[in-house]
Design a protein around this motif. Structure first.
Motif, mmCIF file in Angstrom:
data_model
loop_
_atom_site.group_PDB
_atom_site.id
_atom_site.type_symbol
_atom_site.label_atom_id
_atom_site.label_comp_id
_atom_site.label_asym_id
_atom_site.label_seq_id
_atom_site.Cartn_x
_atom_site.Cartn_y
_atom_site.Cartn_z
ATOM 1 N N ARG A 152 11.657 3.884 9.570
ATOM 2 C CA ARG A 152 10.864 2.742 10.045
ATOM 3 C C ARG A 152 9.569 2.624 9.263
ATOM 4 O O ARG A 152 9.105 1.523 8.957
ATOM 5 C CB ARG A 152 10.595 2.883 11.541
ATOM 6 C CG ARG A 152 11.853 2.664 12.376
ATOM 7 C CD ARG A 152 11.653 3.048 13.829
ATOM 8 N NE ARG A 152 10.513 2.380 14.400
ATOM 9 C CZ ARG A 152 9.637 2.967 15.218
ATOM 10 N NH1 ARG A 152 9.775 4.242 15.537
ATOM 11 N NH2 ARG A 152 8.638 2.292 15.708
ATOM 12 N N ALA A 153 8.964 3.753 8.933
ATOM 13 C CA ALA A 153 7.732 3.716 8.143
ATOM 14 C C ALA A 153 7.996 3.145 6.756
ATOM 15 O O ALA A 153 7.176 2.395 6.213
ATOM 16 C CB ALA A 153 7.140 5.122 8.033
ATOM 17 N N GLN A 154 9.132 3.482 6.174
ATOM 18 C CA GLN A 154 9.472 2.949 4.861
ATOM 19 C C GLN A 154 9.615 1.431 4.889
ATOM 20 O O GLN A 154 9.450 0.777 3.863
ATOM 21 C CB GLN A 154 10.755 3.598 4.344
ATOM 22 C CG GLN A 154 10.550 5.032 3.865
ATOM 23 C CD GLN A 154 11.844 5.679 3.435
ATOM 24 O OE1 GLN A 154 12.741 5.913 4.242
ATOM 25 N NE2 GLN A 154 11.961 5.957 2.153
ATOM 26 N N ARG A 155 9.903 0.885 6.066
ATOM 27 C CA ARG A 155 9.972 -0.569 6.206
ATOM 28 C C ARG A 155 8.609 -1.163 6.544
ATOM 29 O O ARG A 155 8.480 -2.366 6.746
ATOM 30 C CB ARG A 155 10.984 -0.947 7.296
ATOM 31 C CG ARG A 155 12.406 -0.513 6.991
ATOM 32 C CD ARG A 155 13.418 -1.206 7.909
ATOM 33 N NE ARG A 155 13.223 -0.867 9.306
ATOM 34 C CZ ARG A 155 13.853 0.130 9.931
ATOM 35 N NH1 ARG A 155 14.692 0.896 9.249
ATOM 36 N NH2 ARG A 155 13.647 0.349 11.207
ATOM 37 N N ALA A 160 5.034 3.442 13.360
ATOM 38 C CA ALA A 160 5.654 4.678 12.876
ATOM 39 C C ALA A 160 4.644 5.577 12.172
ATOM 40 O O ALA A 160 4.973 6.684 11.770
ATOM 41 C CB ALA A 160 6.810 4.357 11.926
ATOM 42 N N ALA A 161 3.406 5.104 12.011
ATOM 43 C CA ALA A 161 2.403 5.895 11.307
ATOM 44 C C ALA A 161 2.015 7.151 12.092
ATOM 45 O O ALA A 161 1.727 8.192 11.521
ATOM 46 C CB ALA A 161 1.151 5.058 11.048
ATOM 47 N N LYS A 251 -12.043 -0.758 7.673
ATOM 48 C CA LYS A 251 -12.084 -1.582 6.463
ATOM 49 C C LYS A 251 -10.741 -1.665 5.740
ATOM 50 O O LYS A 251 -10.629 -2.332 4.718
ATOM 51 C CB LYS A 251 -13.147 -1.040 5.502
ATOM 52 C CG LYS A 251 -14.572 -1.212 6.019
ATOM 53 C CD LYS A 251 -15.597 -0.738 4.995
ATOM 54 C CE LYS A 251 -17.011 -0.929 5.519
ATOM 55 N NZ LYS A 251 -18.029 -0.481 4.533
ATOM 56 N N VAL A 252 -9.730 -0.996 6.278
ATOM 57 C CA VAL A 252 -8.413 -1.012 5.643
ATOM 58 C C VAL A 252 -7.710 -2.331 5.969
ATOM 59 O O VAL A 252 -7.543 -2.686 7.137
ATOM 60 C CB VAL A 252 -7.552 0.174 6.114
ATOM 61 C CG1 VAL A 252 -6.148 0.088 5.540
ATOM 62 C CG2 VAL A 252 -8.204 1.485 5.696
ATOM 63 N N SER A 253 -7.294 -3.065 4.936
ATOM 64 C CA SER A 253 -6.618 -4.344 5.141
ATOM 65 C C SER A 253 -5.175 -4.116 5.568
ATOM 66 O O SER A 253 -4.638 -3.007 5.456
ATOM 67 C CB SER A 253 -6.645 -5.169 3.858
ATOM 68 O OG SER A 253 -5.805 -4.572 2.876
ATOM 69 N N ASP A 254 -4.540 -5.175 6.051
ATOM 70 C CA ASP A 254 -3.149 -5.067 6.496
ATOM 71 C C ASP A 254 -2.236 -4.639 5.344
ATOM 72 O O ASP A 254 -1.324 -3.834 5.528
ATOM 73 C CB ASP A 254 -2.669 -6.404 7.074
ATOM 74 C CG ASP A 254 -3.313 -6.708 8.423
ATOM 75 O OD1 ASP A 254 -3.871 -5.779 9.039
ATOM 76 O OD2 ASP A 254 -3.244 -7.872 8.850
ATOM 77 N N SER A 255 -2.466 -5.205 4.163
ATOM 78 C CA SER A 255 -1.609 -4.859 3.022
ATOM 79 C C SER A 255 -1.807 -3.405 2.605
ATOM 80 O O SER A 255 -0.854 -2.711 2.230
ATOM 81 C CB SER A 255 -1.889 -5.791 1.841
ATOM 82 O OG SER A 255 -3.238 -5.686 1.421
ATOM 83 N N ALA A 260 0.201 2.301 2.838
ATOM 84 C CA ALA A 260 0.026 3.681 3.283
ATOM 85 C C ALA A 260 1.165 4.116 4.208
ATOM 86 O O ALA A 260 1.648 5.252 4.129
ATOM 87 C CB ALA A 260 -1.315 3.836 3.994
ATOM 88 N N ILE A 261 1.611 3.207 5.073
ATOM 89 C CA ILE A 261 2.723 3.514 5.978
ATOM 90 C C ILE A 261 3.989 3.783 5.175
ATOM 91 O O ILE A 261 4.740 4.727 5.441
ATOM 92 C CB ILE A 261 2.956 2.344 6.954
ATOM 93 C CG1 ILE A 261 1.766 2.194 7.904
ATOM 94 C CG2 ILE A 261 4.225 2.558 7.767
ATOM 95 C CD1 ILE A 261 1.744 0.872 8.633
ATOM 96 N N GLU A 262 4.220 2.947 4.161
ATOM 97 C CA GLU A 262 5.421 3.114 3.345
ATOM 98 C C GLU A 262 5.379 4.424 2.555
ATOM 99 O O GLU A 262 6.412 5.082 2.363
ATOM 100 C CB GLU A 262 5.582 1.907 2.422
ATOM 101 C CG GLU A 262 5.957 0.636 3.199
ATOM 102 C CD GLU A 262 5.870 -0.626 2.358
ATOM 103 O OE1 GLU A 262 5.427 -0.535 1.200
ATOM 104 O OE2 GLU A 262 6.240 -1.696 2.867
#
Length: 280
Positions: A152-155, A160-161, A251-255, A260-262
């Motif tokens: 799930r994190a890879q997606r 999932a973080a 300050k971390v953006s969604d992208s 980072a999750i991936e």
């Protein structure tokens, strides 16, 4: 808590809703009704994806399948909310109770439980759903649950973080599991970089602190890069928490968070694959 959304989950949720076989056999319609589905879809903010809003008259399962598949493409969070709402509605209607007129059937429930199980979630016999508490698992069960989180994190799935019930970063939980599996213990007070380094070394993976050797396999430089990427992704974690369930620094953006999750999913999946290869 976001529920997983993929082709298998969509199929089993639609199976829980589908009453076409009963109607073909001369039976009654089963709740939830079309009006209930419409309410759930609207509450999830997905009314624009509903075929009924476009004048189509189709069955409940086909209707939901269209909405959920469209949501899976670019509105996964809303689709996950819809899955949660639908499961709650089926449960409230008695769909998981064998004596109820709205009972969905043993096979449909078994299929749904297996599908959620493969994603690291539980679906109880009475329809309650939630993420598995990984601290209660061990051995092969924990490996399988972590693999589901990693996938799930890879997606790019944000929930999932952090792994349920532990507050641990996915990579941290995976590294700890690797060390326990190999040496029956892990240093609970070690920082992330040290813990990950021990797990990498235990698995025979390369780390930046160990210099490149002449003629080493081409995968070794990539393993060092994975280690560095894992540490960098972990530094974006909001260790204190925001109080709103967001595991990233303000300050971390969604992208950036998605990247980072991936990374977390990729590194965790690689460690787990190496761990399984050791036991073969």
């Amino acid at each position: 808590m976001l529920l997983p959304l993929n082709d298998t989950i969509i199929a089993v949720v639609c199976q829980l809703i589908d009453d076409s076989k009963a109607k073909l056999a001369g039976g009654d319609y089963r709740d939830p009704a079309h009006s209930d589905i419409e309410f759930c879809v609207s509450q999830a903010g997905l009314a624009a994806l509903d075929p009924k809003q476009q004048g189509q008259q189709i069955g409940k399962a086909k209707r939901l399948r269209a909405v959920l598949h469209a949501a899976m493409i670019d509105q996964e969070e809303a689709g996950s909310r819809l899955v949660h709402s639908l499961l709650a509605k089926v449960r409230a209607c008695g769909g998981f109770r064998s004596g109820s007129d709205n009972y969905v059937g043993e096979e449909a429930i078994a299929n749904a439980r297996a599908a959620f199980e493969s994603e690291g979630f539980f679906l109880s016999g009475d329809g309650a759903v939630g993420a598995k508490v990984l601290s209660a698992l061990k051995g092969a069960d924990l490996t399988a649950a972590l693999q589901a989180y990693a996938a799930r994190a890879q997606r790019g799935s944000e929930d999932a973080a952090l792994v349920a019930g532990t507050g641990k970063d996915l990579m941290e939980a995976t590294a700890a599991h690797v060390l326990v599996s190999i040496s029956n213990e892990y240093p609970e007070k070690a920082n992330f970089k040290a813990l990950l380094g021990m797990a990498f070394i235990a698995l025979g993976l390369a780390v930046p602190e160990l210099p490149e050797e002449p003629g080493e396999p081409p995968m070794k430089p990539l393993e060092r890069a994975l280690f560095l990427a894992a540490c960098a992704a972990n530094r974006l974690r909001n260790k204190e928490g925001t109080g709103h369930g967001k595991p990233w620094l303000p300050k971390v953006s969604d992208s950036e968070a998605k990247a980072a999750i991936e990374v977390a999913g990729c590194v965790s999946a690689y460690m787990l694959a190496k761990l399984q290869a050791r036991s073969r």
